[in-house]
Design a protein around this motif. Structure first.
Motif, PDB file in Angstrom:
ATOM      1  N   SER A 455       0.919  -1.143  -0.195  1.00  0.00           N
ATOM      2  CA  SER A 455       0.004  -0.109  -0.024  1.00  0.00           C
ATOM      3  C   SER A 455       0.819   1.144  -0.084  1.00  0.00           C
ATOM      4  O   SER A 455       1.874   1.092   0.559  1.00  0.00           O
ATOM      5  CB  SER A 455      -0.979   0.001   1.227  1.00  0.00           C
ATOM      6  N   ASP A 460      -3.375   7.227  -3.151  1.00  0.00           N
ATOM      7  CA  ASP A 460      -4.363   6.033  -3.025  1.00  0.00           C
ATOM      8  C   ASP A 460      -4.386   5.507  -4.380  1.00  0.00           C
ATOM      9  O   ASP A 460      -5.033   5.406  -5.298  1.00  0.00           O
ATOM     10  CB  ASP A 460      -5.842   6.403  -2.675  1.00  0.00           C
ATOM     11  N   SER A 462      -4.984   1.992  -4.653  1.00  0.00           N
ATOM     12  CA  SER A 462      -6.089   0.730  -4.763  1.00  0.00           C
ATOM     13  C   SER A 462      -7.216   1.091  -5.713  1.00  0.00           C
ATOM     14  O   SER A 462      -7.689   0.241  -5.939  1.00  0.00           O
ATOM     15  CB  SER A 462      -6.541   0.340  -3.217  1.00  0.00           C
ATOM     16  N   SER A 463      -7.676   2.180  -5.671  1.00  0.00           N
ATOM     17  CA  SER A 463      -8.809   2.553  -6.847  1.00  0.00           C
ATOM     18  C   SER A 463      -8.429   2.321  -8.056  1.00  0.00           C
ATOM     19  O   SER A 463      -9.364   1.939  -8.957  1.00  0.00           O
ATOM     20  CB  SER A 463      -8.969   3.964  -6.373  1.00  0.00           C
ATOM     21  N   SER A 466      -4.073  -2.670  -8.513  1.00  0.00           N
ATOM     22  CA  SER A 466      -3.585  -3.639  -7.542  1.00  0.00           C
ATOM     23  C   SER A 466      -2.682  -4.534  -7.731  1.00  0.00           C
ATOM     24  O   SER A 466      -2.691  -5.272  -8.690  1.00  0.00           O
ATOM     25  CB  SER A 466      -4.949  -4.391  -6.849  1.00  0.00           C
TER      26      SER A 466
END
Length: 694
Positions: A455, A460, A462-463, A466
């Motif tokens: 992470s 961010d 992850s949106s 991945s």
């Protein structure tokens, strides 16, 4: 009529002088013989009083000083009556031609020019305006002045050489300024000088000098030009003095001089035999001779040509009516204008013959990649499979069933890491090929194993991305949120970049395999990206958009160069191993060579293919580069880049490789060179891979 208008009209017509305008104005305004200076002073004082009410204290001082100056210096010029509104100083008006203002006001502020309409709008406005012929543009005050009927009458009188006012009498009674009643002597009582009635000795000496110079021949007079009575009918009159004075004169072509074969009694060698006459009949009409010589015993026995007068008249008519153009011809051999290319034999080795075919895919082969040692080649097809082939034998070693059309495959550039990056849809697979020794395989399995998902707190990820572990193929799967079109490895083998054309601001992502980190480019992409490339030796990144190639420095994180492709839509890019030259392919079949040290514009334009160029490639060690297209061909070029910066790169086309069949409008979809040998691999829409050798 105002003084400014008279000044403007006097500039338009040089016949109008200030004295004539002033004389007529004074005569009309002073019928009772009043002093014109007093009248001007009174008018000026009245205007000064009105200016006092409108302007500030500084302008009052200026008007008082000008009033005092007006009262001291007498002048008949009408320009002294009214001060101009624009003060440009003692400089020409042309100095304000390129400026946005014209002069300064009394407070020192710039006077902005009015917006001028173009000629078409002015013409249309003047066509609708019935009073447009009365309007005059005043350049000094930057305004249009409309003349009244009385002012037009004054102008017409001035153009005719009359006084502007009709009341002015040019034949006034003469006023005798001297009183001759008691005068006994004239104005001057001096006696007449002798030079008025005695011949000049100096003139007589000059006449004698001229006569002696003429007799000695020192002074020659121009003789009258005599026209020749006869002239050469067949001579060239293009160099005659009278003709060459006219610029548009072009002499008519001269007919061919009559020869011996046109004689009425030519020699026997000019008379054709019967066999030659029969051969003339078998010839084409344009190749057949127009005149066949014949022999007559006397001049009277020659038959008259019935159309002689008609042909002569038509020839003279053609010479008179035909248009002629003077063309300057340069005696240059056309072959000398062609660039001198070296012989192909001197540029060997280069691929020109198909040596091996790799068959096994059921769909179009979209991408191929060669392992760094040159022993294996990987291919991705539209049938959803990835295959690894042995280069020398053409044997298929391994097959992966991806289940989706494979868009791009790329080997890791490090020989110690035999891993393969495959893009299919929105996923990128990092596959373990199984090559290498035991220690290398142990490190690769450790590298491709993901324990816990990584992470990134700063952004961010992850949106839209991945990192996943794929159990089916025992590899890493990078799940993107858009379709990935291409994958490019960095030279160190730890970084790879993925391209999503529909990803907008996140279209280009850079992944670090060892740390499982992903970051997007810290730059704004101006345009839709279509291809990517890493610099072979430096930390420079190339992003190809439809119109330009943007070059970024990854360490300094700034744009260092922008290459203008001058193309409608670019499609692919390849960087020279030295890193100073770049080739870019396009969707219109054109190829652009850029020398980054020279300019941001193309150094060489190559229009070779008839359809879209799908890929371009440089060889790592040989001076070769290639391009493939949907027209089913691949072009091989010689591209020598010299270490001397004073010498330009040498580009020579070598070979056109044909062998793939065009299927569904697609031809050769990908091409790449062998890392060590001068071999070229091509992948086609006919589901085959071909190897071209030297």
């Amino acid at each position: 009529m105002s003084v400014n208008k008279l000044r403007l009209i006097s500039r338009k017509s040089p016949r109008l002088t200030t004295s004539s305008l002033t004389m007529g104005h004074q005569e009309s305004q002073n019928p009772d013989n009043t002093n014109p200076l007093e009248t001007r002073d009174e008018d000026f004082i009245e205007r000064g009083d009105s200016d006092v009410l409108a302007n500030n204290d500084d302008q009052d001082e200026h008007s008082e000083s000008s009033q005092s100056h007006q009262g001291v210096d007498e002048s008949d010029s009408s320009e002294d009556e009214v001060a101009p509104r624009n003060t440009i100083g003692d400089v020409p008006l042309e100095w304000y031609k390129d400026e946005t203002h014209i002069g300064y006001d009394i407070a020192g502020r710039k006077i902005t020019k009015k917006e001028r309409r173009d000629k078409l709008d002015s013409f249309l406005a003047s066509a609708d305006d019935s009073k447009s012929w009365r309007k005059i543009y005043d350049e000094y005050n930057d305004e249009e002045v409309e003349l009244t009927k009385e002012e037009i009458k004054h102008i017409r009188r001035l153009l005719k050489g009359k006084a502007p006012h009709a009341e002015f009498d040019p034949y006034a009674p003469y006023v005798d300024w001297f009183k001759w009643d008691d005068a006994k002597h004239p104005l001057s009582n001096a006696p007449e000088p002798k030079r008025r009635f005695i011949p000049s000795k100096w003139e007589s000496k000059k006449v004698v000098e001229y006569v002696r110079a003429i007799r000695k021949g020192l002074i020659k007079f121009d003789k009258p030009k005599e026209e020749p009575r006869f002239y050469s009918l067949w001579g060239d009159d293009s160099s005659s003095a009278d003709r060459t004075k006219h610029l548009a004169y072009i002499p008519p072509p001269k007919p061919k001089l009559p020869g011996h074969e046109e004689s009425y009694n030519p020699s026997l060698e000019y008379i054709p035999t019967q066999e030659e006459i029969n051969s003339y009949q078998l010839m084409y009409e344009e190749d057949r001779p127009k005149f066949i010589p014949k022999r007559f015993t006397s001049f009277r026995s020659i038959p008259a040509y019935e159309n002689a007068v008609k042909d002569s008249f038509e020839r003279c008519l053609d010479l008179y009516l035909c248009p002629r153009v003077r063309k300057k011809r340069i005696n240059i051999d056309p072959e000398s204008l062609k660039p001198k290319l070296p012989n192909k034999k001197d540029l060997r080795p280069y691929p020109f013959a198909c040596y091996l075919e790799y068959k096994g895919h059921e769909g179009a082969v979209l991408s191929i990649s060669v392992e760094p040692s040159g022993q294996w080649i990987a291919s991705g097809s539209n049938d959803g499979t990835v295959r690894i082939w042995e280069v020398e034998t053409g044997r298929c070693i391994r097959v992966w069933e991806i289940g989706e059309a494979v868009q791009h495959v790329a080997w890791n550039p490090l020989p110690a890491r035999p891993i393969l990056a495959v893009s299919a849809g929105a996923d990128v697979f990092i596959l373990n090929t199984g090559f290498g020794n035991v220690e290398e395989q142990k490190e690769i399995r450790k590298l491709l194993h993901i324990g816990t998902p990584a992470s990134d707190d700063s952004d961010d990820m992850s949106s839209y991305l991945s990192w996943l572990q794929d159990e089916k193929h025992d590899c890493i799967r990078l799940r993107h949120y858009r379709t990935v079109s291409s994958v490019v490895w960095h030279r160190k083998g730890d970084y790879l970049s993925t391209l999503m054309p529909a990803g907008e601001s996140r279209a280009v992502l850079v992944h670090q395999l060892s740390k499982r980190l992903t970051q997007r480019l810290p730059f704004k992409l101006h345009g839709l990206p279509v291809s990517l490339a890493f610099h072979p030796t430096r930390s420079i990144f190339f992003v190809v958009t439809k119109k330009n190639v943007r070059v970024y420095d990854m360490l300094k994180q700034k744009l260092i160069k922008k290459l203008e492709t001058q193309l409608r839509e670019a499609s692919s890019i390849a960087v020279h191993p030295a890193g100073d030259n770049v080739i870019v392919g396009s969707r219109e079949g054109k190829l652009r060579w850029f020398d980054m040290d020279l300019s941001s514009k193309p150094y060489q334009n190559l229009d070779c293919h008839g359809k879209d160029i799908t890929n371009v490639a440089f060889h790592r060690s040989y001076p070769l580069f290639a391009s493939c297209s949907d027209d089913g061909t691949a072009y091989v070029f010689h591209g020598m880049v010299y270490a001397d910066l004073n010498e330009n790169p040498r580009i020579v086309p070598l070979e056109i490789l044909r062998g793939h069949t065009v299927t569904d409008g697609r031809g050769v979809l990908d091409c790449t060179f062998h890392p060590r040998q001068p071999w070229l691999f091509t992948a086609g829409a006919d589901s085959t891979i071909k190897l071209y050798c030297h």
